[in-house]
Scaffold this motif. Structure first.
Motif, short mmCIF file in Angstrom:
data_model
loop_
_atom_site.label_atom_id
_atom_site.label_comp_id
_atom_site.label_asym_id
_atom_site.label_seq_id
_atom_site.Cartn_x
_atom_site.Cartn_y
_atom_site.Cartn_z
N THR A 25 0.85 -1.18 0.00
CA THR A 25 0.00 0.00 0.00
C THR A 25 0.89 1.23 0.00
OG1 THR A 25 -0.07 0.07 2.41
CG2 THR A 25 -1.85 -1.12 1.32
N VAL A 27 -1.59 1.68 -3.45
CA VAL A 27 -1.55 1.05 -4.78
C VAL A 27 -1.12 2.11 -5.80
CG1 VAL A 27 -2.91 -0.14 -6.53
CG2 VAL A 27 -3.41 -0.50 -4.11
N LEU A 52 -2.33 -0.20 -11.12
CA LEU A 52 -3.76 -0.33 -11.33
C LEU A 52 -4.18 0.78 -12.28
CD1 LEU A 52 -6.05 -2.17 -10.25
CD2 LEU A 52 -6.62 -0.32 -8.69
N TRP A 92 -9.46 -10.72 -8.10
CA TRP A 92 -9.30 -9.92 -6.88
C TRP A 92 -9.18 -10.79 -5.65
CZ3 TRP A 92 -9.66 -4.47 -6.30
CH2 TRP A 92 -9.88 -3.77 -7.49
N PRO A 115 -4.85 -7.40 -7.24
CA PRO A 115 -5.37 -6.30 -6.43
C PRO A 115 -6.16 -6.85 -5.25
CG PRO A 115 -6.55 -6.43 -8.53
CD PRO A 115 -5.48 -7.48 -8.56
N GLY A 117 -9.12 -5.84 -2.59
CA GLY A 117 -10.20 -4.88 -2.36
C GLY A 117 -11.54 -5.54 -2.56
N ALA A 122 -9.43 -0.80 -4.95
CA ALA A 122 -8.28 -1.51 -4.38
C ALA A 122 -7.77 -0.80 -3.13
CB ALA A 122 -7.16 -1.60 -5.41
N ILE A 125 -2.20 -4.24 -3.08
CA ILE A 125 -1.88 -5.18 -4.15
C ILE A 125 -0.88 -6.18 -3.59
CG2 ILE A 125 0.00 -3.81 -5.13
CD1 ILE A 125 -1.15 -4.68 -7.95
#
Length: 149
Positions: A25, A27, A52, A92, A115, A117, A122, A125
């Motif tokens: 983190t 992302v 992303l 995901w 990802p 979330g 998100a 990742i």
């Protein structure tokens, strides 16, 4: 609990722990209308393997491998938009999914980045590199580095 080389308290991550413990983190993101060259610059600047893709209803992922594949064809990366080459059908993970379940999911989906979330937004990742750090730490009996922190 032990202390890592930065003086922070470190928690040993186990396969049954939630993936949020190892996800990176924040992302890294890039707009869908950006050029692949701009996205590659973002990958380098953020020292990450994937970004992303956001904006205009598009949600996808562009990886360093995607960029290298294009470089190998000799195309002008500044002339290609990310939206035209990104991976769109993302797999995901949820933050509470276990590290083991996410590792299995990545192997089954044949992906290197996932990802984390709710399927639209998100919060992190996770990469094969993150999972490898957990595996190596488990083998050595130590604590993996915590990415993105």
């Amino acid at each position: 609990m032990s202390t890592d080389t930065t003086g922070r308290q470190a928690t040993r991550v186990r396969p049954e722990d939630p993936v949020r413990m190892i996800m990176s983190t924040p992302v890294a993101t890039v707009d869908s209308g950006a050029s692949v060259l701009d996205a590659a610059t973002e990958l380098v600047a953020d020292e990450t393997g994937a970004v992303l893709v956001t904006g205009a209803g598009a949600l996808g992922l562009l990886s360093e491998r995607d960029v290298l594949t294009l470089v190998g064809t000799g195309v002008d990366l500044a002339a290609i938009q990310v939206v035209d080459v990104m991976t769109e059908d993302l797999v995901w993970a949820r933050p509470d999914d276990t590290v083991a379940a996410v590792a299995h999911q990545m192997v089954e989906a044949k992906v290197r980045h996932l990802p984390v979330g709710d399927g639209r937004h998100a919060v992190g990742i996770v990469s094969l590199r993150d999972l490898t750090a957990v595996l190596v730490a488990a083998i050595r009996g130590g604590t993996p580095p915590v990415p993105g922190r």
